[in-house]
Motif scaffolding. Structure first.
Motif, PDB file in Angstrom:
ATOM      1  N   TRP A  30      38.194   3.136  33.125  1.00 38.67           N
ATOM      2  CA  TRP A  30      37.234   3.777  32.315  1.00 38.67           C
ATOM      3  C   TRP A  30      36.092   4.101  33.114  1.00 38.67           C
ATOM      4  O   TRP A  30      35.744   5.433  32.938  1.00 38.67           O
ATOM      5  N   LEU A  31      35.482   3.193  34.034  1.00 38.15           N
ATOM      6  CA  LEU A  31      34.306   3.720  34.739  1.00 38.15           C
ATOM      7  C   LEU A  31      34.565   4.771  35.655  1.00 38.15           C
ATOM      8  O   LEU A  31      33.906   5.545  35.701  1.00 38.15           O
ATOM      9  N   SER A  32      35.727   4.672  36.348  1.00 38.70           N
ATOM     10  CA  SER A  32      36.122   5.777  37.239  1.00 38.70           C
ATOM     11  C   SER A  32      36.250   7.218  36.580  1.00 38.70           C
ATOM     12  O   SER A  32      35.596   8.149  37.160  1.00 38.70           O
ATOM     13  N   ALA A  33      36.843   6.870  35.327  1.00 42.41           N
ATOM     14  CA  ALA A  33      37.036   8.178  34.609  1.00 42.41           C
ATOM     15  C   ALA A  33      35.691   8.981  34.136  1.00 42.41           C
ATOM     16  O   ALA A  33      35.402  10.215  33.962  1.00 42.41           O
ATOM     17  N   ALA A  34      34.796   7.960  33.970  1.00 39.37           N
ATOM     18  CA  ALA A  34      33.307   8.509  33.317  1.00 39.37           C
ATOM     19  C   ALA A  34      32.420   9.023  34.515  1.00 39.37           C
ATOM     20  O   ALA A  34      31.188   9.281  34.465  1.00 39.37           O
ATOM     21  N   GLY A  35      32.924   8.785  35.725  1.00 28.43           N
ATOM     22  CA  GLY A  35      32.112   9.177  36.860  1.00 28.43           C
ATOM     23  C   GLY A  35      31.275   8.102  37.760  1.00 28.43           C
ATOM     24  O   GLY A  35      30.682   8.485  38.679  1.00 28.43           O
ATOM     25  N   TYR A  36      31.971   6.944  37.580  1.00 32.74           N
ATOM     26  CA  TYR A  36      31.282   5.783  38.424  1.00 32.74           C
ATOM     27  C   TYR A  36      32.713   5.261  39.211  1.00 32.74           C
ATOM     28  O   TYR A  36      33.493   4.343  38.364  1.00 32.74           O
ATOM     29  N   TYR A  42      36.317  -4.761  42.251  1.00 31.12           N
ATOM     30  CA  TYR A  42      34.670  -4.698  41.924  1.00 31.12           C
ATOM     31  C   TYR A  42      34.271  -5.144  40.746  1.00 31.12           C
ATOM     32  O   TYR A  42      33.688  -5.786  40.447  1.00 31.12           O
ATOM     33  N   CYS A  43      35.016  -4.811  39.596  1.00 34.74           N
ATOM     34  CA  CYS A  43      35.025  -5.134  38.309  1.00 34.74           C
ATOM     35  C   CYS A  43      35.070  -6.338  38.134  1.00 34.74           C
ATOM     36  O   CYS A  43      34.341  -7.152  37.567  1.00 34.74           O
ATOM     37  N   MET A  52      29.999  -5.878  27.568  1.00 22.77           N
ATOM     38  CA  MET A  52      30.169  -4.658  27.680  1.00 22.77           C
ATOM     39  C   MET A  52      28.840  -3.950  27.574  1.00 22.77           C
ATOM     40  O   MET A  52      28.318  -3.007  28.171  1.00 22.77           O
ATOM     41  N   ALA A  53      28.034  -4.304  26.629  1.00 21.16           N
ATOM     42  CA  ALA A  53      26.553  -3.701  26.496  1.00 21.16           C
ATOM     43  C   ALA A  53      25.821  -3.936  27.842  1.00 21.16           C
ATOM     44  O   ALA A  53      25.011  -2.897  28.308  1.00 21.16           O
ATOM     45  N   SER A  54      25.890  -5.182  28.554  1.00 20.85           N
ATOM     46  CA  SER A  54      25.096  -5.383  29.665  1.00 20.85           C
ATOM     47  C   SER A  54      25.717  -4.773  30.866  1.00 20.85           C
ATOM     48  O   SER A  54      24.943  -4.140  31.735  1.00 20.85           O
ATOM     49  N   VAL A  55      27.019  -4.462  30.825  1.00 22.99           N
ATOM     50  CA  VAL A  55      27.589  -3.704  31.945  1.00 22.99           C
ATOM     51  C   VAL A  55      27.085  -2.163  31.968  1.00 22.99           C
ATOM     52  O   VAL A  55      26.621  -1.702  32.864  1.00 22.99           O
ATOM     53  N   GLN A  56      27.202  -1.496  30.749  1.00 19.23           N
ATOM     54  CA  GLN A  56      26.713  -0.229  30.560  1.00 19.23           C
ATOM     55  C   GLN A  56      25.133  -0.111  30.651  1.00 19.23           C
ATOM     56  O   GLN A  56      24.826   0.840  31.487  1.00 19.23           O
ATOM     57  N   LYS A  57      24.474  -1.087  30.187  1.00 17.81           N
ATOM     58  CA  LYS A  57      23.055  -1.100  30.697  1.00 17.81           C
ATOM     59  C   LYS A  57      22.853  -1.227  32.112  1.00 17.81           C
ATOM     60  O   LYS A  57      21.817  -0.227  32.834  1.00 17.81           O
ATOM     61  N   GLU A  58      23.325  -1.831  32.967  1.00 20.85           N
ATOM     62  CA  GLU A  58      23.344  -1.851  34.441  1.00 20.85           C
ATOM     63  C   GLU A  58      23.698  -0.702  34.941  1.00 20.85           C
ATOM     64  O   GLU A  58      22.905  -0.233  35.870  1.00 20.85           O
ATOM     65  N   ILE A  59      24.915  -0.158  34.725  1.00 21.01           N
ATOM     66  CA  ILE A  59      25.292   1.074  35.246  1.00 21.01           C
ATOM     67  C   ILE A  59      24.361   2.288  35.185  1.00 21.01           C
ATOM     68  O   ILE A  59      24.166   3.072  35.843  1.00 21.01           O
ATOM     69  N   GLU A  60      23.874   2.657  33.876  1.00 18.25           N
ATOM     70  CA  GLU A  60      22.969   3.513  33.426  1.00 18.25           C
ATOM     71  C   GLU A  60      21.717   3.540  34.001  1.00 18.25           C
ATOM     72  O   GLU A  60      21.067   4.318  34.256  1.00 18.25           O
ATOM     73  N   ALA A  61      21.240   2.075  34.277  1.00 16.77           N
ATOM     74  CA  ALA A  61      19.874   1.988  34.873  1.00 16.77           C
ATOM     75  C   ALA A  61      19.802   2.184  36.396  1.00 16.77           C
ATOM     76  O   ALA A  61      18.880   2.672  36.933  1.00 16.77           O
ATOM     77  N   GLU A  62      21.190   2.198  36.991  1.00 14.87           N
ATOM     78  CA  GLU A  62      21.068   2.082  38.510  1.00 14.87           C
ATOM     79  C   GLU A  62      21.687   3.481  38.899  1.00 14.87           C
ATOM     80  O   GLU A  62      21.424   3.959  40.130  1.00 14.87           O
ATOM     81  N   ARG A  66      26.438   8.335  32.784  1.00 18.57           N
ATOM     82  CA  ARG A  66      26.078   7.925  31.277  1.00 18.57           C
ATOM     83  C   ARG A  66      27.311   7.802  30.588  1.00 18.57           C
ATOM     84  O   ARG A  66      28.340   8.695  30.752  1.00 18.57           O
ATOM     85  N   LEU A  67      27.657   6.637  30.062  1.00 16.15           N
ATOM     86  CA  LEU A  67      29.026   6.217  29.365  1.00 16.15           C
ATOM     87  C   LEU A  67      29.007   6.651  28.051  1.00 16.15           C
ATOM     88  O   LEU A  67      30.300   6.446  27.334  1.00 16.15           O
TER      89      LEU A  67
END
Length: 220
Positions: A30-36, A42-43, A52-62, A66-67
Motif C-alpha cells: 500500500w505504501l509503495s503504491a502511494a508513492g512511499y 522495513y515495515c 495506522m493513524a500514527s504510521v500515516q502521521k509519521e510518513i506525512e510529517a516526514e 499523502r496517503l
C-alpha cells in the motif's frame, strides 16, 4: 525475589496472534503504491505494534507523500479479508494465559489494533473468550505506542498501579510504551524479523519462547 504482578497486560498482534507478517506485507504494498517506496522488512521493523493513524502521521510529517484522508478507514475495511485465513495463535501463549488464570491474576489485552480487529484475529484463533472481559485499544487514548497512554489507561481501568503491572510485548514501540508507563516489560523476540537490538535498547526483558514466560514471570 521479583514480586508477583497484580495485572498482566498482553499486547495482541505478535504476542497472542501471528498477524504481523500478513499485515506488514500488505502495508508495504500500500505504501509503495502511494508513492512511499518501501518493503516488508522495513515495515516489519519500523511499523510493527503501531496504529495506522500514527504510521500515516509519521510518513506525512516526514515526506511529501499523502496517503489520503480515508487511509485508516480503507485499511480497517480490508482487515476481515486479510485475516480471513492464515491467522494462528502464537505457539504456547495459551498455556501461559491459562497459568495466569489458574493463579487468579487479573489480565487484559492492550493493543494498537481496533476492537473490531481483535474480534477477528482473537476470534479466529479461539482466544477471544479468554479476553472479551478486557479489550483495550489505542483508539481509546489520544496517543498510541510508544507513548504510555494505552497501558496507563488499561491499568487505571482495571484498578491497578502501574508498578504492579507487567506488559508482554513484541514491538519496540510497545516495549517503550510499557517502560514509559513504569511497568516491567517482557519482550518476545521469537519472530525471525524481530528487532532484538531495539528491544534491548528499549529496556525489555527478552525471551524467545512463550514456554520461558512462566519461569520469568512469578505467578505463584
Amino acid at each position: 525475589m521479583t514480586k508477583i504482578p497484580k495485572l498482566v497486560i498482553f499486547d495482541c498482534d505478535g504476542i497472542l496472534v501471528d498477524t504481523e507478517n500478513l499485515a506488514n506485507r500488505r502495508l508495504a504494498e500500500w505504501l509503495s503504491a502511494a508513492g512511499y517506496p518501501t518493503n516488508f522488512e522495513y515495515c516489519r521493523k519500523n511499523f510493527s505494534g503501531r496504529s495506522m493513524a500514527s504510521v500515516q502521521k509519521e510518513i506525512e510529517a516526514e515526506t511529501e507523500v499523502r496517503l489520503g484522508a480515508d487511509f485508516v478507514d480503507r485499511w480497517n475495511a480490508g482487515l476481515p479479508d486479510l485475516f480471513s485465513h492464515g491467522v494462528e495463535a502464537i505457539p504456547y501463549v495459551r498455556e501461559f494465559i491459562e497459568a495466569v488464570r489458574a493463579a487468579c491474576i487479573p489480565y487484559c489485552v492492550a493493543t494498537s489494533a481496533r476492537i473490531s480487529k481483535m474480534h477477528i484475529t482473537l476470534g479466529q484463533t479461539g482466544l477471544l473468550p479468554l479476553f472479551e472481559h478486557a479489550l483495550f485499544s489505542a483508539t481509546m487514548v489520544s496517543r498510541g505506542k510508544p507513548f504510555p497512554d494505552l497501558f496507563l489507561h488499561a491499568a487505571r481501568t482495571m484498578g491497578f498501579a502501574p508498578t504492579d503491572c507487567i506488559v508482554i510485548e513484541d514491538s519496540v514501540a510497545g516495549t517503550q510504551a510499557g517502560i514509559a508507563a513504569g511497568m516491567r516489560v517482557f519482550s518476545y523476540h521469537g519472530d525471525p524479523y524481530s528487532d532484538r537490538d531495539g528491544l534491548v535498547q528499549a529496556g525489555g526483558i527478552l525471551f524467545d519462547d512463550m514456554r520461558e514466560l512462566a519461569g520469568l514471570v512469578p505467578i505463584h
